[in-house]
Enzyme design. Sequence first.
Site, PDB file in Angstrom:
ATOM      1  CB  CYS A 190     -46.019 -27.024  -4.851  1.00  0.00           C
ATOM      2  SG  CYS A 190     -46.124 -27.187  -3.051  1.00  0.00           S
ATOM      3  CG  ASP A 250     -36.826 -39.993  -8.189  1.00  0.00           C
ATOM      4  OD1 ASP A 250     -36.826 -39.574  -7.016  1.00  0.00           O
ATOM      5  OD2 ASP A 250     -36.048 -39.561  -9.067  1.00  0.00           O
ATOM      6  CG  HIS A 279     -44.627 -26.694   0.576  1.00  0.00           C
ATOM      7  ND1 HIS A 279     -43.796 -27.032  -0.470  1.00  0.00           N
ATOM      8  CD2 HIS A 279     -43.846 -26.057   1.478  1.00  0.00           C
ATOM      9  CE1 HIS A 279     -42.575 -26.595  -0.212  1.00  0.00           C
ATOM     10  NE2 HIS A 279     -42.580 -25.993   0.970  1.00  0.00           N
ATOM     11  CG  ASN A 307     -32.495 -38.054   1.528  1.00  0.00           C
ATOM     12  OD1 ASN A 307     -31.935 -38.871   2.233  1.00  0.00           O
ATOM     13  ND2 ASN A 307     -32.530 -38.157   0.207  1.00  0.00           N
ATOM     14  CB  THR A 364     -32.294 -31.904  -4.134  1.00  0.00           C
ATOM     15  OG1 THR A 364     -33.178 -32.960  -4.532  1.00  0.00           O
ATOM     16  CG2 THR A 364     -30.888 -32.442  -3.960  1.00  0.00           C
ATOM     17  CG  HIS A 414     -43.506 -30.842  -1.151  1.00  0.00           C
ATOM     18  ND1 HIS A 414     -44.471 -29.996  -1.658  1.00  0.00           N
ATOM     19  CD2 HIS A 414     -44.188 -31.930  -0.673  1.00  0.00           C
ATOM     20  CE1 HIS A 414     -45.676 -30.537  -1.497  1.00  0.00           C
ATOM     21  NE2 HIS A 414     -45.510 -31.732  -0.896  1.00  0.00           N
ATOM     22  CG  HIS A 438     -39.253 -36.100  -1.095  1.00  0.00           C
ATOM     23  ND1 HIS A 438     -38.938 -34.788  -0.812  1.00  0.00           N
ATOM     24  CD2 HIS A 438     -38.079 -36.710  -1.423  1.00  0.00           C
ATOM     25  CE1 HIS A 438     -37.638 -34.607  -0.954  1.00  0.00           C
ATOM     26  NE2 HIS A 438     -37.081 -35.760  -1.316  1.00  0.00           N
ATOM     27  CG  HIS A 451     -36.417 -41.036  -1.823  1.00  0.00           C
ATOM     28  ND1 HIS A 451     -36.064 -40.720  -3.108  1.00  0.00           N
ATOM     29  CD2 HIS A 451     -36.109 -39.951  -1.071  1.00  0.00           C
ATOM     30  CE1 HIS A 451     -35.545 -39.487  -3.137  1.00  0.00           C
ATOM     31  NE2 HIS A 451     -35.561 -39.012  -1.910  1.00  0.00           N
TER      32      HIS A 451
HETATM   33  P1  5GP Z   1     -34.203 -35.635  -2.392  1.00  0.00           P
HETATM   34  O1  5GP Z   1     -32.815 -35.577  -2.979  1.00  0.00           O
HETATM   35  O2  5GP Z   1     -34.750 -34.241  -2.115  1.00  0.00           O
HETATM   36  O3  5GP Z   1     -34.353 -36.557  -1.216  1.00  0.00           O
HETATM   37  O4  5GP Z   1     -35.112 -36.269  -3.507  1.00  0.00           O
HETATM   38  C1  5GP Z   1     -35.675 -35.540  -4.539  1.00  0.00           C
HETATM   39  C2  5GP Z   1     -36.024 -36.513  -5.631  1.00  0.00           C
HETATM   40  O5  5GP Z   1     -36.893 -35.874  -6.531  1.00  0.00           O
HETATM   41  C3  5GP Z   1     -34.802 -36.984  -6.432  1.00  0.00           C
HETATM   42  O6  5GP Z   1     -34.694 -38.406  -6.343  1.00  0.00           O
HETATM   43  C4  5GP Z   1     -35.105 -36.512  -7.854  1.00  0.00           C
HETATM   44  O7  5GP Z   1     -34.710 -37.427  -8.846  1.00  0.00           O
HETATM   45  C5  5GP Z   1     -36.609 -36.317  -7.825  1.00  0.00           C
HETATM   46  N1  5GP Z   1     -37.091 -35.288  -8.732  1.00  0.00           N
HETATM   47  C6  5GP Z   1     -36.597 -34.019  -8.857  1.00  0.00           C
HETATM   48  N2  5GP Z   1     -37.298 -33.339  -9.783  1.00  0.00           N
HETATM   49  C7  5GP Z   1     -38.261 -34.182 -10.239  1.00  0.00           C
HETATM   50  C8  5GP Z   1     -39.298 -34.036 -11.214  1.00  0.00           C
HETATM   51  O8  5GP Z   1     -39.494 -33.002 -11.852  1.00  0.00           O
HETATM   52  N3  5GP Z   1     -40.094 -35.127 -11.418  1.00  0.00           N
HETATM   53  C9  5GP Z   1     -39.927 -36.295 -10.732  1.00  0.00           C
HETATM   54  N4  5GP Z   1     -40.774 -37.304 -11.017  1.00  0.00           N
HETATM   55  N5  5GP Z   1     -38.962 -36.460  -9.802  1.00  0.00           N
HETATM   56  C10 5GP Z   1     -38.136 -35.419  -9.562  1.00  0.00           C
HETATM   57 ZN    ZN Z   2     -44.150 -28.036  -2.221  1.00  0.00          ZN
END
Ligand code: 5GP
Ligand code: ZN
Length: 111
Positions: free
Chosen positions: A7, A30, A46, A86, A94, A97, A99, A101
């Site tokens: 967000c 990423d 969100h 995920n 992590t 929100h 997303h 990949h």
């Molecule tokens: P998750 O682990 O939730 O499936 O994926 C979260 C992704 O967000 C991770 O691959 C991580 O590298 C990416 N990420 C986390 N913080 C940031 C950020 O501030 N900027 C960008 N561009 N990616 C982020």
């Molecule tokens: Zn959000």
Amino acid sequence: MENCIFCNILAGKIPASKVYEDGEMLVFKDIAPVAKIHLLCIPKEHFKLLSEMDAGRAALVGRMLQTIAEHAPAWGLEGGYRLVVNQGEAAGQTVPHLHIHILGGETLPWG
Ligand code: 5GP
Ligand code: ZN
């Protein structure tokens, strides 16, 4: 959502390398890529989980998939790509929100 990283990216408070944006989604690089090309597609609204989808959100997620498919060649993914969503902490989510990949730019190993 004040404490949500994505967000804050949408609000322009955290910089991101954007590759696509329209009224309802953003695609950006990423920050810690696990493939040669690693993009994230997020809705501007969100919500965390696919289980929180109503019909409107389901249609939005469908348009996200369609947008990814349409633009993948322009993003360097003409050789194919992998989508990963995920769901929940046990799956490694992590950022709370939703997303998608988008991984590619090379031959991907499984897992
Ligand atoms: P998750 O682990 O939730 O499936 O994926 C979260 C992704 O967000 C991770 O691959 C991580 O590298 C990416 N990420 C986390 N913080 C940031 C950020 O501030 N900027 C960008 N561009 N990616 C982020
Ligand atoms: Zn959000």
